[in-house]
Motif scaffolding. Structure first.
Motif, PDB file in Angstrom:
ATOM      1  N   ARG A   1      39.811 -29.599  11.327  1.00  0.00           N
ATOM      2  CA  ARG A   1      40.526 -28.324  11.220  1.00  0.00           C
ATOM      3  C   ARG A   1      39.581 -27.149  11.460  1.00  0.00           C
ATOM      4  NH1 ARG A   1      42.236 -30.518   6.390  1.00  0.00           N
ATOM      5  NH2 ARG A   1      41.177 -28.854   5.215  1.00  0.00           N
ATOM      6  N   GLY A   2      38.400 -27.213  10.848  1.00  0.00           N
ATOM      7  CA  GLY A   2      37.456 -26.112  10.988  1.00  0.00           C
ATOM      8  C   GLY A   2      36.996 -25.906  12.420  1.00  0.00           C
ATOM      9  N   PHE A   3      36.756 -26.998  13.135  1.00  0.00           N
ATOM     10  CA  PHE A   3      36.301 -26.863  14.516  1.00  0.00           C
ATOM     11  C   PHE A   3      37.380 -26.264  15.397  1.00  0.00           C
ATOM     12  CE2 PHE A   3      35.836 -28.299  18.879  1.00  0.00           C
ATOM     13  CZ  PHE A   3      34.515 -27.965  19.153  1.00  0.00           C
ATOM     14  N   TRP A   4      38.581 -26.809  15.327  1.00  0.00           N
ATOM     15  CA  TRP A   4      39.625 -26.366  16.254  1.00  0.00           C
ATOM     16  C   TRP A   4      40.224 -25.013  15.876  1.00  0.00           C
ATOM     17  CZ3 TRP A   4      39.301 -28.082  20.789  1.00  0.00           C
ATOM     18  CH2 TRP A   4      38.839 -29.380  21.034  1.00  0.00           C
ATOM     19  N   GLU A   5      40.077 -24.606  14.635  1.00  0.00           N
ATOM     20  CA  GLU A   5      40.475 -23.252  14.278  1.00  0.00           C
ATOM     21  C   GLU A   5      39.672 -22.240  15.081  1.00  0.00           C
ATOM     22  OE1 GLU A   5      41.071 -20.652  10.194  1.00  0.00           O
ATOM     23  OE2 GLU A   5      39.307 -21.943  10.362  1.00  0.00           O
ATOM     24  N   ARG A   6      38.407 -22.566  15.345  1.00  0.00           N
ATOM     25  CA  ARG A   6      37.517 -21.658  16.057  1.00  0.00           C
ATOM     26  C   ARG A   6      37.485 -21.907  17.560  1.00  0.00           C
ATOM     27  NH1 ARG A   6      35.630 -23.184  11.204  1.00  0.00           N
ATOM     28  NH2 ARG A   6      34.675 -21.616   9.844  1.00  0.00           N
ATOM     29  N   HIS A   7      37.692 -23.150  17.969  1.00  0.00           N
ATOM     30  CA  HIS A   7      37.453 -23.505  19.369  1.00  0.00           C
ATOM     31  C   HIS A   7      38.719 -23.886  20.136  1.00  0.00           C
ATOM     32  CE1 HIS A   7      33.149 -23.166  18.870  1.00  0.00           C
ATOM     33  NE2 HIS A   7      33.226 -23.900  17.777  1.00  0.00           N
ATOM     34  N   SER A   8      39.893 -23.685  19.552  1.00  0.00           N
ATOM     35  CA  SER A   8      41.127 -23.747  20.341  1.00  0.00           C
ATOM     36  C   SER A   8      41.260 -22.399  21.034  1.00  0.00           C
ATOM     37  CB  SER A   8      42.332 -24.035  19.441  1.00  0.00           C
ATOM     38  OG  SER A   8      42.299 -25.351  18.955  1.00  0.00           O
ATOM     39  N   HIS A   9      40.475 -22.212  22.069  1.00  0.00           N
ATOM     40  CA  HIS A   9      40.328 -20.898  22.676  1.00  0.00           C
ATOM     41  C   HIS A   9      41.653 -20.335  23.185  1.00  0.00           C
ATOM     42  CE1 HIS A   9      36.017 -22.483  23.425  1.00  0.00           C
ATOM     43  NE2 HIS A   9      36.064 -21.842  22.280  1.00  0.00           N
ATOM     44  N   GLY A  10      42.478 -21.201  23.747  1.00  0.00           N
ATOM     45  CA  GLY A  10      43.782 -20.737  24.219  1.00  0.00           C
ATOM     46  C   GLY A  10      44.650 -20.226  23.082  1.00  0.00           C
TER      47      GLY A  10
END
Length: 389
Positions: A168-177
């Protein structure tokens, strides 16, 4: 390549990240150019590298592990920045910068925009391909106490689900779209600019911001000697193994942050330049394939947002790795002795920050005649009282 438009003279340029996408380099350039920008009527408020304290305050987040005692920033830190922006005045350009704005939800985005100037706020983001982000993000996480090896961490990030905190923490920041779509939905796509970084053109973000601010070319300069380099594979493995040992003990976030983050890791990063033969963190082939699957439609999705794009969007689609791509190196143990020395020196120096300052006691003074007379009078009064009883 599309040239970015120059912003109005009263614009507020807000750089929101993304993390591990050239943010530190741009912040270093802005800090170094503060006097020159001020002479041109542009403010980069404060004296710090960036405005992360205010970003953490308005988003309600901590830059550390709450479970180990990391404390959130108080809302006053955000209010202080808003007041500073107001004091600067309505007719000057202002630049605000922190990659920690990227996690703002829609309500927080409205709060940020309202506090910094409403419709005068223009958002800038910098981004690079996921396959370049992954090793940098892991080694950065290692400096925050992560104990998983790179392969283990990649498996969680690329194959995990919402039940996993790391995922969750990674994709909160790196779901750039998703992040860009959220900001565009609140502010409008016409108020967003995205720079797609290209390692073949290191000057691209600096030229772009110069143009957006309407300042002479070269006002913002790349400072490669201060670049926010990633740790090498061996350096990162040293910190990770220390994490494994420390986290099994009763260590507070304050202690960990001083000893490891600002001590051992920072000292290695700042005081030494890795040799050309020192292996960097390498992403295994299976992870590159998974990254390619995840980012296959990212350029098309971002293009559909209607925001201003500087650079080549197609670079964001991670290419499939060649057959037989190198696997990640596990269990790196060959650490150059100078790296170990710097790590130990850094930990020792920072440990002093946690010691209470010694109490300085005033040297005893020789008694004056008045002091002697006062003490004698006190003794006589006491003797007189005893005699009268």
């Amino acid at each position: 390549m599309i040239e970015p438009r120059t912003l109005a003279g009263d614009a507020r340029l807000l750089h929101i990240g993304f993390r591990k996408c050239g943010t530190t380099g741009l912040q270093q350039a802005l800090r170094a150019a503060r006097p020159e920008l001020a002479a041109l009527g542009i403010a980069y408020p404060g004296h710090d590298l960036n405005h992360t304290t205010a970003a953490l305050a308005v988003t309600g987040r901590t830059n550390g592990w709450v479970s180990l005692g990391a404390k959130p920033r108080t809302r006053e830190k955000w209010d202080e920045l808003v007041e500073t922006v107001r004091d600067i005045g309505p007719d000057r350009q202002i630049v605000i910068d922190s990659e920690f704005f990227d996690i703002a939800d829609e309500a927080t985005i409205r709060t940020v925009a309202d506090g910094l100037g409403g419709d005068r706020v223009h958002v800038l983001a910098t981004v690079r391909p996921l396959n370049k982000v992954l090793p940098s993000a892991w080694q950065q996480n290692v400096q925050f106490g992560v104990r998983r090896s790179y392969d283990e961490w990649l498996d969680v990030v690329l194959n995990g689900d919402e039940s996993m905190k790391t995922y969750r923490g990674f994709w909160e920041r790196h779901s750039h779209g998703d992040v860009l779509a959220r900001w565009a939905s609140v502010l409008g796509p016409e108020r967003l600019t995205l720079i797609v970084l290209d390692e073949r053109d290191r000057q691209l973000p600096f030229r772009t911001v110069d143009k957006m601010l309407g300042v002479p070319a070269g006002t913002l300069k790349d400072l490669p000697e201060r670049a926010n380099r990633s740790l090498t594979g061996a350096e990162a493995e040293l910190i990770r193994r220390v994490n494994v040992e420390l986290m099994s003990r009763d260590v507070t976030w304050e202690e960990y942050s001083e000893w490891i983050r600002r001590g051992a890791a920072h000292q290695m990063w700042w005081k030494r330049t890795p040799g050309p033969d020192e292996p960097r963190v390498r992403t295994p082939g299976w992870a590159l394939e998974r990254a390619a699957e995840i980012t296959a439609d990212l350029p098309e999705r971002i293009e559909g947002l209607g925001i201003e794009i500087v650079g080549d969007l197609t670079r964001l689609a991670t290419p499939m790795p060649p057959a037989g791509a190198d696997e990640a190196v596990e269990g790196l143990v060959l650490l150059p002795i100078d790296a170990a020395v710097q790590a130990l020196v850094g930990a020792c120096l920072q440990s002093r920050q946690l010691r209470p300052a010694p109490v300085k006691r005033a040297a005893p003074k020789d008694p004056t005649a008045r002091d002697v007379a006062r003490l004698a009078a006190k003794a006589l009064r006491g003797r007189w009282r005893r005699l009268r009883r």
